[in-house]
Design a protein around this motif. Structure first.
Motif, PDB file in Angstrom:
ATOM      1  N   LEU A 131       0.767  -1.245   0.088  1.00  0.00           N
ATOM      2  CA  LEU A 131       0.018   0.037  -0.110  1.00  0.00           C
ATOM      3  C   LEU A 131       0.861   1.222  -0.103  1.00  0.00           C
ATOM      4  O   LEU A 131       0.742   2.161  -0.711  1.00  0.00           O
ATOM      5  CB  LEU A 131      -0.800   0.031   1.250  1.00  0.00           C
ATOM      6  CG  LEU A 131      -2.287  -0.348   0.969  1.00  0.00           C
ATOM      7  CD1 LEU A 131      -3.101  -0.556   2.244  1.00  0.00           C
ATOM      8  CD2 LEU A 131      -3.137   0.271  -0.113  1.00  0.00           C
ATOM      9  N   GLU A 132       1.993   1.271   0.739  1.00  0.00           N
ATOM     10  CA  GLU A 132       2.733   2.390   0.894  1.00  0.00           C
ATOM     11  C   GLU A 132       3.518   2.596  -0.603  1.00  0.00           C
ATOM     12  O   GLU A 132       3.506   3.722  -1.078  1.00  0.00           O
ATOM     13  CB  GLU A 132       3.930   2.335   1.975  1.00  0.00           C
ATOM     14  CG  GLU A 132       4.690   3.452   2.299  1.00  0.00           C
ATOM     15  CD  GLU A 132       5.788   3.463   3.302  1.00  0.00           C
ATOM     16  OE1 GLU A 132       5.722   2.311   3.949  1.00  0.00           O
ATOM     17  OE2 GLU A 132       6.749   4.021   3.228  1.00  0.00           O
ATOM     18  N   LEU A 133       4.026   1.425  -0.936  1.00  0.00           N
ATOM     19  CA  LEU A 133       4.372   1.679  -2.557  1.00  0.00           C
ATOM     20  C   LEU A 133       3.532   2.071  -3.579  1.00  0.00           C
ATOM     21  O   LEU A 133       3.912   2.832  -4.315  1.00  0.00           O
ATOM     22  CB  LEU A 133       4.913   0.162  -2.822  1.00  0.00           C
ATOM     23  CG  LEU A 133       6.301  -0.037  -2.131  1.00  0.00           C
ATOM     24  CD1 LEU A 133       6.490  -1.682  -2.473  1.00  0.00           C
ATOM     25  CD2 LEU A 133       7.522   0.662  -2.644  1.00  0.00           C
ATOM     26  N   LEU A 134       2.280   1.744  -3.358  1.00  0.00           N
ATOM     27  CA  LEU A 134       1.339   2.271  -4.169  1.00  0.00           C
ATOM     28  C   LEU A 134       0.985   3.759  -4.010  1.00  0.00           C
ATOM     29  O   LEU A 134       1.053   4.480  -5.082  1.00  0.00           O
ATOM     30  CB  LEU A 134      -0.111   1.342  -3.945  1.00  0.00           C
ATOM     31  CG  LEU A 134      -1.098   1.683  -4.930  1.00  0.00           C
ATOM     32  CD1 LEU A 134      -2.292   0.789  -5.012  1.00  0.00           C
ATOM     33  CD2 LEU A 134      -2.204   3.076  -4.494  1.00  0.00           C
ATOM     34  N   VAL A 135       0.929   4.254  -2.829  1.00  0.00           N
ATOM     35  CA  VAL A 135       0.748   5.644  -2.805  1.00  0.00           C
ATOM     36  C   VAL A 135       1.908   6.496  -3.028  1.00  0.00           C
ATOM     37  O   VAL A 135       1.896   7.502  -3.796  1.00  0.00           O
ATOM     38  CB  VAL A 135       0.329   5.812  -1.268  1.00  0.00           C
ATOM     39  CG1 VAL A 135       0.368   7.620  -1.026  1.00  0.00           C
ATOM     40  CG2 VAL A 135      -0.871   5.256  -0.867  1.00  0.00           C
ATOM     41  N   VAL A 146       9.389  11.718 -17.733  1.00  0.00           N
ATOM     42  CA  VAL A 146       8.745  10.317 -18.391  1.00  0.00           C
ATOM     43  C   VAL A 146       9.052   9.409 -17.046  1.00  0.00           C
ATOM     44  O   VAL A 146       8.324   8.602 -17.015  1.00  0.00           O
ATOM     45  CB  VAL A 146       9.518   9.969 -19.602  1.00  0.00           C
ATOM     46  CG1 VAL A 146       9.319   8.629 -19.942  1.00  0.00           C
ATOM     47  CG2 VAL A 146       8.993  10.879 -20.619  1.00  0.00           C
ATOM     48  N   VAL A 147      10.375   9.415 -16.421  1.00  0.00           N
ATOM     49  CA  VAL A 147      10.736   8.483 -15.348  1.00  0.00           C
ATOM     50  C   VAL A 147       9.604   8.764 -14.412  1.00  0.00           C
ATOM     51  O   VAL A 147       9.180   7.693 -13.591  1.00  0.00           O
ATOM     52  CB  VAL A 147      12.072   8.622 -14.799  1.00  0.00           C
ATOM     53  CG1 VAL A 147      12.180   8.088 -13.455  1.00  0.00           C
ATOM     54  CG2 VAL A 147      12.957   8.335 -15.718  1.00  0.00           C
ATOM     55  N   LEU A 148       9.091   9.794 -14.091  1.00  0.00           N
ATOM     56  CA  LEU A 148       7.936  10.211 -13.222  1.00  0.00           C
ATOM     57  C   LEU A 148       6.729   9.693 -13.497  1.00  0.00           C
ATOM     58  O   LEU A 148       6.229   8.789 -12.748  1.00  0.00           O
ATOM     59  CB  LEU A 148       8.071  11.741 -12.567  1.00  0.00           C
ATOM     60  CG  LEU A 148       9.201  12.214 -11.855  1.00  0.00           C
ATOM     61  CD1 LEU A 148       8.791  13.748 -11.476  1.00  0.00           C
ATOM     62  CD2 LEU A 148       8.944  11.646 -10.438  1.00  0.00           C
ATOM     63  N   THR A 151       7.089   0.823 -12.482  1.00  0.00           N
ATOM     64  CA  THR A 151       7.704   0.477 -11.179  1.00  0.00           C
ATOM     65  C   THR A 151       6.724  -0.180 -10.124  1.00  0.00           C
ATOM     66  O   THR A 151       6.800  -0.909  -9.337  1.00  0.00           O
ATOM     67  CB  THR A 151       8.429   1.646 -10.325  1.00  0.00           C
ATOM     68  OG1 THR A 151       9.307   2.161 -11.395  1.00  0.00           O
ATOM     69  CG2 THR A 151       9.095   1.211  -9.193  1.00  0.00           C
ATOM     70  N   LEU A 152       5.586   0.773  -9.790  1.00  0.00           N
ATOM     71  CA  LEU A 152       4.424   0.287  -8.803  1.00  0.00           C
ATOM     72  C   LEU A 152       4.026  -1.010  -9.027  1.00  0.00           C
ATOM     73  O   LEU A 152       3.774  -1.765  -8.435  1.00  0.00           O
ATOM     74  CB  LEU A 152       3.559   1.464  -9.131  1.00  0.00           C
ATOM     75  CG  LEU A 152       1.968   1.469  -8.446  1.00  0.00           C
ATOM     76  CD1 LEU A 152       1.355   2.638  -8.315  1.00  0.00           C
ATOM     77  CD2 LEU A 152       1.385   0.319  -8.874  1.00  0.00           C
ATOM     78  N   GLY A 178      11.962  -1.792 -13.668  1.00  0.00           N
ATOM     79  CA  GLY A 178      10.615  -1.451 -13.316  1.00  0.00           C
ATOM     80  C   GLY A 178      10.041  -0.197 -14.143  1.00  0.00           C
ATOM     81  O   GLY A 178       9.536   0.065 -14.849  1.00  0.00           O
ATOM     82  N   SER A 179      11.168   0.821 -13.704  1.00  0.00           N
ATOM     83  CA  SER A 179      11.071   2.112 -14.169  1.00  0.00           C
ATOM     84  C   SER A 179      11.541   2.169 -15.672  1.00  0.00           C
ATOM     85  O   SER A 179      10.780   2.990 -16.531  1.00  0.00           O
ATOM     86  CB  SER A 179      12.074   3.032 -13.504  1.00  0.00           C
ATOM     87  OG  SER A 179      12.034   4.390 -14.018  1.00  0.00           O
TER      88      SER A 179
END
Lengths: 53, 305
Positions: B127-131, B159-161, B168-169, B190-191
């Protein structure tokens, strides 16, 4: 790398040498050289259309 | 990933709607939205399932519900993106935009609730990673909407963001639900998956002359940034620059579509974009090949780059 690619597009002889793995380009990193050669040789299949926003 | 995984993700999303959404109109609309995306396949849900399988060594039914929740999160971002950009009028969510915005808000919370209700041991890490990654993607979208990027480095940062955070998520959530210790090794490639996809999208966006053409929409993308920086002394380039600063009308650019297409090829704008994309593909490949995982999983991951 921008200028080098722009130059390459105007010099078919260099592009030909690159395709035949006869040269590497000075002025860009080894990673950029590898990526350039990969693309010129079309080593990897192109991605299918993604659906990014 | 197989068609089976996609079908399963689809049916899980339909089940989620039946379970959670009580308003019939909202349920019908959401069902149309999910149907619309079915042909594309559910890339983000697939990444969740694949990473869970890689680090858990076996597939388990309950990962599909989390993967479906991530697809619903991505759907909420798709809705927002199309309404914010106003460049794509084919999806059903652009028809009644007020309702779609409300549905998007609903999905942002629903996906978190589904993870919270799951019985995974590490669900709170997920959940923390999702947020945190969703917030990064929203910041990336903000920078993109400002549309004032004029150099490539800042473009790649955006683009990375914007795109990298979402892939990544998906990779991280599947991973941490199986084994949180493996998160670091997954994060980087992942990114890269997101960056590779976005550059592909940038190139696709210059091969069409409908409402989704990035140049017609005055967007700054990799091939456009390249074209305007290497070729200054061409009348078509001058027109494009004037179009971006508002002194040339769209119909004048449309008249030059063939010339611009040729320029993109001849100047190396597409080659440059492909090489930049290849750089990220090579980096991702190297990260994937260095993982201590079964060969068949490496092969499966390589299909995403």
């Amino acid at each position: 790398m921008k200028n080098i690619i722009n130059y390459l597009m105007k010099d078919t002889e260099v592009l030909h040498l690159l395709k035949n793995n006869k040269i590497c380009i000075i002025g860009i990193s080894p990673e950029e050289n590898k990526a350039l050669i990969d693309v010129v040789l079309n080593k990897k299949p192109q991605l299918q259309a993604y659906y990014w926003k | 990933m197989s068609l089976d995984v996609n079908n399963r993700l689809y049916s899980t999303m339909v089940d989620i709607l039946e379970t959670y959404v009580s308003n019939e109109d909202m349920k019908t609309q959401l069902s149309d939205f999910i149907d619309f995306k079915k042909d594309e396949g559910y890339l983000f849900g697939e990444l969740v399932v694949l990473h869970y399988v890689i680090y858990n060594n076996k597939i388990e039914n309950h990962i599909f519900k989390v993967a479906a929740a991530i697809e619903l999160l991505i759907l909420s971002f798709d809705i927002l993106d199309d309404i914010e950009d106003q460049d794509n009028f084919s999806p059903p969510w652009v028809q009644q935009q007020n309702l779609s915005l409300n549905i998007s808000s609903y999905l942002l919370f629903l996906c978190q609730l589904i993870i919270k209700e799951s019985d995974f041991k590490h669900k709170y890490i997920a959940l923390e990673l999702l947020v945190t990654n969703a917030l990064r993607a929203i910041e990336g979208q903000h920078i993109d909407l400002l549309n004032n990027i004029t150099c490539e480095d800042r473009y790649i940062d955006m683009v990375v963001l914007k795109s990298g955070s979402l892939t990544t998520l998906a990779c991280l959530i599947g991973t941490v639900l199986a084994n949180p210790d493996k998160a670091t090794e997954v994060q980087l490639y992942g990114s890269h998956i997101g960056v590779i996809g976005q550059i592909q999208n940038d190139m696709e966006g210059m091969k069409r002359w409908d409402g989704k053409n990035d140049l017609l929409n005055k967007k700054w993308t990799l091939p456009i940034l390249y074209l305007l920086s290497v070729e200054q002394n061409h009348t078509a380039i001058e027109k494009i620059q004037n179009y971006y600063n508002g002194s040339v009308e769209k119909h004048e650019i449309l008249k030059l579509s063939k010339v611009i297409e040729s320029l993109l090829e001849e100047t190396g704008a597409f080659l440059y974009s492909k090489v930049t994309q290849q750089l990220y593909r090579n980096k991702a490949e190297s990260s994937i090949m260095s993982l201590s995982i079964n060969k068949k999983y490496k092969k499966a991951l390589l299909k995403y780059i």
